[in-house]
Design an enzyme around this catalytic site. Sequence first.
Site, PDB file in Angstrom:
ATOM      1  N   GLU A  98       1.273  -0.975 -15.876  1.00  0.00           N
ATOM      2  CA  GLU A  98       0.369  -0.316 -14.931  1.00  0.00           C
ATOM      3  C   GLU A  98      -1.078  -0.394 -15.413  1.00  0.00           C
ATOM      4  O   GLU A  98      -1.992  -0.618 -14.610  1.00  0.00           O
ATOM      5  CB  GLU A  98       0.767   1.157 -14.726  1.00  0.00           C
ATOM      6  CG  GLU A  98       2.155   1.362 -14.124  1.00  0.00           C
ATOM      7  CD  GLU A  98       2.271   0.921 -12.671  1.00  0.00           C
ATOM      8  OE1 GLU A  98       1.259   0.487 -12.088  1.00  0.00           O
ATOM      9  OE2 GLU A  98       3.391   0.990 -12.122  1.00  0.00           O
TER      10      GLU A  98
ATOM     11  N   ARG B  97      -3.870  -2.606 -13.278  1.00  0.00           N
ATOM     12  CA  ARG B  97      -4.907  -1.798 -12.615  1.00  0.00           C
ATOM     13  C   ARG B  97      -6.211  -1.778 -13.407  1.00  0.00           C
ATOM     14  O   ARG B  97      -7.289  -1.966 -12.837  1.00  0.00           O
ATOM     15  CB  ARG B  97      -4.411  -0.356 -12.415  1.00  0.00           C
ATOM     16  CG  ARG B  97      -3.151  -0.283 -11.567  1.00  0.00           C
ATOM     17  CD  ARG B  97      -2.743   1.151 -11.279  1.00  0.00           C
ATOM     18  NE  ARG B  97      -1.334   1.213 -10.900  1.00  0.00           N
ATOM     19  CZ  ARG B  97      -0.822   2.090 -10.043  1.00  0.00           C
ATOM     20  NH1 ARG B  97      -1.591   2.972  -9.460  1.00  0.00           N
ATOM     21  NH2 ARG B  97       0.466   2.090  -9.764  1.00  0.00           N
TER      22      ARG B  97
ATOM     23  N   ASP C 185      10.354  -7.468  -8.491  1.00  0.00           N
ATOM     24  CA  ASP C 185       9.474  -8.077  -7.489  1.00  0.00           C
ATOM     25  C   ASP C 185       8.405  -9.025  -8.041  1.00  0.00           C
ATOM     26  O   ASP C 185       8.378 -10.214  -7.731  1.00  0.00           O
ATOM     27  CB  ASP C 185       8.822  -6.982  -6.620  1.00  0.00           C
ATOM     28  CG  ASP C 185       8.187  -5.843  -7.428  1.00  0.00           C
ATOM     29  OD1 ASP C 185       8.281  -5.849  -8.669  1.00  0.00           O
ATOM     30  OD2 ASP C 185       7.586  -4.945  -6.802  1.00  0.00           O
TER      31      ASP C 185
ATOM     32  N   GLU D 259       1.810  -3.797   0.387  1.00  0.00           N
ATOM     33  CA  GLU D 259       2.437  -5.131   0.443  1.00  0.00           C
ATOM     34  C   GLU D 259       2.390  -5.797   1.819  1.00  0.00           C
ATOM     35  O   GLU D 259       2.136  -7.002   1.930  1.00  0.00           O
ATOM     36  CB  GLU D 259       3.884  -5.065  -0.069  1.00  0.00           C
ATOM     37  CG  GLU D 259       4.021  -4.819  -1.566  1.00  0.00           C
ATOM     38  CD  GLU D 259       3.771  -3.371  -1.985  1.00  0.00           C
ATOM     39  OE1 GLU D 259       3.788  -2.485  -1.106  1.00  0.00           O
ATOM     40  OE2 GLU D 259       3.553  -3.128  -3.194  1.00  0.00           O
TER      41      GLU D 259
HETATM   42  C1  DMJ Z   1       1.004  -1.699  -7.129  1.00  0.00           C
HETATM   43  O1  DMJ Z   1       0.731  -1.076  -8.308  1.00  0.00           O
HETATM   44  C2  DMJ Z   1       1.268  -3.157  -7.304  1.00  0.00           C
HETATM   45  O2  DMJ Z   1       1.118  -3.830  -6.110  1.00  0.00           O
HETATM   46  C3  DMJ Z   1       2.628  -3.430  -7.882  1.00  0.00           C
HETATM   47  O3  DMJ Z   1       2.909  -4.789  -7.941  1.00  0.00           O
HETATM   48  C4  DMJ Z   1       3.678  -2.754  -7.049  1.00  0.00           C
HETATM   49  N1  DMJ Z   1       3.405  -1.374  -6.855  1.00  0.00           N
HETATM   50  C5  DMJ Z   1       2.089  -0.979  -6.427  1.00  0.00           C
HETATM   51  C6  DMJ Z   1       1.866  -1.005  -4.934  1.00  0.00           C
HETATM   52  O4  DMJ Z   1       2.915  -0.758  -4.163  1.00  0.00           O
END
Ligand code: DMJ
Length: 638
Positions: A269, A273, A402, A537
């Site tokens: 994270e 970010r 994912d 998404e």
């Molecule tokens: C974000 O932090 C990123 O897109 C991550 O890949 C998946 N989760 C969140 C958004 O849904």
Amino acid sequence: MHSPSRKDFVSLTFTGSGNYNSKQWRRQSCWRKWKQLSRLQRNLILFTVALMLVCGIATYPAVTEHFRGLTVVVKEDEGHVLKPVIPEVLPEPPSAKQKRAPHKRGPPGLQNRLQKKGTGSDIQVEENPIQDAKKADKEEGEKPLVKRGALIEADQATEGGTAKEAENKVDVPAVEQEDHSHEPEFDRLEAVRDAFRHAWKGYKEFAWGQDELRPISKSYGEWFGLGLTLIDALDTMWILNLREEFEEAKTWVSTELSFNKNVDVNLFESTIRILGGLLSTYHLTGDTLFLDKAKDIGTRLMPAFNTPSKIPYSDVNIGKGTAHPPRWTSDSTVAEVTSIQLEFRELSRLTQDTRYRAAVDEVMQKVHKLEGKQDGLVPMFINTNSGQFTHLGVFTLGARADSYYEYLLKQWIQGGQKETELLEDYLQALEGVKKNLLKKSSPNSLTFVGELSHGQFSPKMDHLVCFLPGTLALGAHHGLPADHMELAKQLMETCYQMYAQMETGLSPEIVHFNMHEGSIRDVDVKLADRHNLLRPETVESLFYLYRFTKDRKYRDWGWEILQNFNKYTKVSTGGYTSINNVRDPEYPSPRDKMESFFLGETLKYFYLLFSDDPELLSLDKYVFNTEAHPLPIWSSAE
Ligand code: DMJ
């Protein structure tokens, strides 16, 4: 010739001498003739006259309406519409029980008009949604559309939506939902900027410098204690040309932001970010403040790789320089350890310090060789001691796996399309998706990506999977097979329907698709899965699909979604909130949290979707990390 003696029909012969123009002669002559008629003849004449009188009275309004209808222009729903003289089909008179569906979204054939009050259960509804849709359309045509809104008042609160909270619910006045659908894109871009300003207002007033805004309670939540929302939003402000807001945030970064803190942060994270946000802001602005900060956090995250297997731990203490797995396991999540590569590779390129890249490349090389995949699909967990996959046999493109797939393609693009192992793994995984996870729903044959657990297929799809249409389209743009684009389009429709078929027009976190013949509708949502976290998404994929196809429907779908975010998640005192129930437009039940990715990703992708400038972050020059932070594609010399 008729015999005058015959009495069974009327024969009036007006002949005779004299001044037949005189009124008296005519009166006398008529009266005489009348007297000469038989009773039957007189009754017949009287009956015919009476009949003509009755018919004349009955048809009078229709005749006058007919003549009026030829010329009258009726003002209807703000527009001036020339009403047809004779409607093609006369509408059924509305019965008192009939209720018009309050929302109109999506192609009629796929809209879900199950606007049941109190949507306690999704599962069994007797009506056919497509027939419902047609009926609702027809009803909508009969009366002007009254649109309701639900701008959330801050004291309307609440996580969980308890009975008490429902009691305390503030009845908000109906708000007209604006329809800009036929206005120039400029207005849509402005709407995104307005949304950002509104979100920022809440953050600034109640959460400045903290991780996340809690807009209902007008407070904040801390995760890492590093101003997460502010950093995630930096490049969005730059791209949306919100320079005043950007400068304030930059001042905070330069004067307040310190990574020298005794805090545990999640490696993945904070990489996507914070490191990603700082690197992209450096690229957009050229300001070395952001590169210096990126180098600082990147270096502090490196202890995560000090594991027996070189598969990183999930958590790092950036002040102490120590790292560890979660308390209950020595496993890391596969998506987490394989979706930090774009950022660390770029940091190495910029700093000329190869250690960052070496660490993340090693992870990819190990995962490339691992046993336990099925047709290129990876399990969700990997052990930091053994370096092996764990919890074998479960495969998803949703949570925990994912972005592994996303970063295979994006690293290949970032590195100038030279790293063939990455491409091979990506292509093989897509074949695995097609073979094992791709199915069609019933009744509308929506293509979806389900999950596999020890050979058992489950028609469950996370909203997170909606990154896939965009990634597939990106691959096709960079020369991968054209059928990737076809699949991208099909999945895009599905992701849109995950919004359009909900009563709020917002997608839940997870849906289950119906597959058996005779299903009433495509999508079911379990009670626990009805929340919406303002995730990006679908909007992200709409952006890619629009960029590559220029099909305006993708923009219109995005516009609908933005309006529904404004309608159901906007908090009057500033900010947007996640909600608990996308199936209840009367009370979506705010959760009191604005995730940093709403500013970092969702609003950014909205803006790029509505922008007409293909050079605004050209997809031939930039690759977006999984948190929507654009990083440069390296030139072939690098
Ligand atoms: C974000 O932090 C990123 O897109 C991550 O890949 C998946 N989760 C969140 C958004 O849904």
